[in-house]
Design an enzyme around this catalytic site. Structure first.
Site, PDB file in Angstrom:
ATOM      1  N   ASP A 156      14.945 116.477 -27.821  1.00  0.00           N
ATOM      2  CA  ASP A 156      14.647 115.583 -26.696  1.00  0.00           C
ATOM      3  C   ASP A 156      15.983 114.952 -26.284  1.00  0.00           C
ATOM      4  O   ASP A 156      16.982 115.051 -27.000  1.00  0.00           O
ATOM      5  CB  ASP A 156      13.645 114.492 -27.146  1.00  0.00           C
ATOM      6  CG  ASP A 156      13.304 113.510 -26.030  1.00  0.00           C
ATOM      7  OD1 ASP A 156      13.243 113.915 -24.858  1.00  0.00           O
ATOM      8  OD2 ASP A 156      13.119 112.312 -26.337  1.00  0.00           O
ATOM      9  N   SER A 157      15.957 114.245 -25.168  1.00  0.00           N
ATOM     10  CA  SER A 157      17.158 113.512 -24.751  1.00  0.00           C
ATOM     11  C   SER A 157      17.455 112.361 -25.704  1.00  0.00           C
ATOM     12  O   SER A 157      18.546 111.798 -25.664  1.00  0.00           O
ATOM     13  CB  SER A 157      16.930 112.926 -23.361  1.00  0.00           C
ATOM     14  OG  SER A 157      15.864 111.985 -23.427  1.00  0.00           O
TER      15      SER A 157
ATOM     16  N   CYS B 261      10.270 117.175 -24.612  1.00  0.00           N
ATOM     17  CA  CYS B 261      10.766 116.377 -23.503  1.00  0.00           C
ATOM     18  C   CYS B 261      10.190 116.953 -22.213  1.00  0.00           C
ATOM     19  O   CYS B 261      10.431 118.125 -21.895  1.00  0.00           O
ATOM     20  CB  CYS B 261      12.293 116.475 -23.495  1.00  0.00           C
ATOM     21  SG  CYS B 261      13.082 115.653 -22.105  1.00  0.00           S
TER      22      CYS B 261
ATOM     23  N   GLU C  35      14.887 103.539 -26.894  1.00  0.00           N
ATOM     24  CA  GLU C  35      16.167 103.875 -27.535  1.00  0.00           C
ATOM     25  C   GLU C  35      16.777 102.664 -28.243  1.00  0.00           C
ATOM     26  O   GLU C  35      17.555 102.815 -29.174  1.00  0.00           O
ATOM     27  CB  GLU C  35      17.162 104.429 -26.508  1.00  0.00           C
ATOM     28  CG  GLU C  35      16.817 105.819 -26.002  1.00  0.00           C
ATOM     29  CD  GLU C  35      16.788 106.882 -27.095  1.00  0.00           C
ATOM     30  OE1 GLU C  35      17.723 106.955 -27.895  1.00  0.00           O
ATOM     31  OE2 GLU C  35      15.790 107.635 -27.141  1.00  0.00           O
TER      32      GLU C  35
ATOM     33  N   CYS D 176       6.073 111.287 -20.500  1.00  0.00           N
ATOM     34  CA  CYS D 176       7.424 111.270 -21.083  1.00  0.00           C
ATOM     35  C   CYS D 176       7.219 110.971 -22.558  1.00  0.00           C
ATOM     36  O   CYS D 176       6.447 110.061 -22.906  1.00  0.00           O
ATOM     37  CB  CYS D 176       8.273 110.177 -20.427  1.00  0.00           C
ATOM     38  SG  CYS D 176       9.815 109.822 -21.310  1.00  0.00           S
TER      39      CYS D 176
ATOM     40  N   HIS E 131       8.930 109.533 -24.696  1.00  0.00           N
ATOM     41  CA  HIS E 131       9.308 108.189 -25.168  1.00  0.00           C
ATOM     42  C   HIS E 131       8.132 107.203 -25.038  1.00  0.00           C
ATOM     43  O   HIS E 131       8.039 106.241 -25.796  1.00  0.00           O
ATOM     44  CB  HIS E 131      10.469 107.633 -24.337  1.00  0.00           C
ATOM     45  CG  HIS E 131      11.815 108.162 -24.733  1.00  0.00           C
ATOM     46  ND1 HIS E 131      12.259 109.410 -24.380  1.00  0.00           N
ATOM     47  CD2 HIS E 131      12.824 107.586 -25.447  1.00  0.00           C
ATOM     48  CE1 HIS E 131      13.492 109.586 -24.849  1.00  0.00           C
ATOM     49  NE2 HIS E 131      13.855 108.495 -25.497  1.00  0.00           N
TER      50      HIS E 131
HETATM   51  N1  DGL Z   1      11.593 111.910 -23.426  1.00  0.00           N
HETATM   52  C1  DGL Z   1      11.871 112.489 -22.184  1.00  0.00           C
HETATM   53  C2  DGL Z   1      10.698 113.061 -21.461  1.00  0.00           C
HETATM   54  O1  DGL Z   1       9.733 113.416 -22.096  1.00  0.00           O
HETATM   55  C3  DGL Z   1      13.068 112.173 -21.398  1.00  0.00           C
HETATM   56  C4  DGL Z   1      13.376 110.780 -21.053  1.00  0.00           C
HETATM   57  C5  DGL Z   1      14.728 110.687 -20.389  1.00  0.00           C
HETATM   58  O2  DGL Z   1      15.700 111.077 -21.012  1.00  0.00           O
HETATM   59  O3  DGL Z   1      14.790 110.251 -19.237  1.00  0.00           O
HETATM   60  O4  DGL Z   1      10.715 113.193 -20.262  1.00  0.00           O
END
Ligand code: DGL
Length: 249
Positions: free
Chosen positions: A8-9, A71, A149, A181, A183
């Site tokens: 993931d990011s 992600c 984060e 997302c 996160h």
């Molecule tokens: N966790 C990510 C997603 O599912 C990316 C969030 C990001 O880096 O903007 O989209």
């Protein structure tokens, strides 16, 4: 024997990693957080593709037999290119609009995701498919990724940031909110409490359990046994890893 590479990011994909470990406790998982480049959600498609491919190559170099793109943003921007560039199964995820449409009673489905995901072709197609059955209302979860984060999952500041994006969906009458997302599930307790305070019954859909089940099917289709001689989880990141470790605890 399998090494499952997950990326993931940032720390968001840990929500997927947990489900994978729950279903395949004997697997060896390598998780890569590209947190030096987080967030992906406001970056160009080209940048997201380049980073996704570089991270996948790192995972392949470390022995991954399968990749999970944990992600939505990277899936939306890069999954086609990853599948054509890599010689191994690649599992992605996308906002769970279909299950939300099936359970809404109010006929209004909310979607929270990054700007890049909401602009993605796949999401727009999906949205169009259900447009005659329900009303879909969207918001970017502004600042949500940064909250996760930095491990700020509650408190006044987090509540204000989350309310700013969630409240418009509640005001529109959404009774199901798709967390588009990875996160965002970390902020689910806060979202639930904001809705409950207003006497609202809202279901928040986290796609992670369905992705982990789908991964098990994909492993089966490729004849890959998830049990590995060296089970466990390895956490890697391109930036400082303290919040990654805290969130995985
Ligand atoms: N966790 C990510 C997603 O599912 C990316 C969030 C990001 O880096 O903007 O989209």
């Amino acid at each position: 024997m399998a090494v499952i590479g997950i990326f993931d990011s940032g720390s968001g994909g840990l929500s997927v990693l947990r489900e994978v470990v729950g279903l395949a406790p004997g697997a060896r998982c390598i998780y890569y957080s590209d947190n030096a480049n987080c967030p992906y959600g406001d970056k160009s498609v080209q940048f997201i593709r380049e980073r996704s491919l570089a991270v996948c190559r790192e995972l392949v170099g470390r022995g991954a037999d399968v990749i999970v793109v944990a992600c939505n943003t990277a899936t939306s921007a890069a999954i086609g290119q990853l599948r054509s560039s890599l010689d191994l199964p690649v599992v992605g995820l996308e906002p769970a609009v279909k299950p939300a449409v099936a359970i809404t009673r109010s006929g209004v489905v909310g979607v929270l995701a990054t700007a890049a995901t909401l602009k993605g072709e796949k999401y727009l197609e999906n949205r169009q498919r259900y447009a005659d059955r329900v009303r879909i209302v969207e918001r970017v979860g502004r600042g949500f990724v940064e909250l996760v984060e930095s491990c700020r999952l509650d408190g006044d500041y987090a509540r204000k940031v989350v309310s700013d994006s969630l409240q418009p969906l509640l005001d529109e009458g959404a009774d199901v909110v798709v967390l588009g997302c990875t996160h965002y599930p970390f902020l689910m307790p806060l979202m639930e409490s904001i809705a409950e305070e207003q006497g609202r019954k809202v279901r928040f859909l986290d796609p992670a359990p369905a992705v982990a089940r789908h991964l098990m099917e994909v492993l089966g289709q490729h004849g890959i046994d998830p049990a590995d001689a060296h089970p466990g989880v390895e956490l890697l990141s391109s930036g400082p890893d303290d919040s990654l470790r805290r969130l995985y605890e």
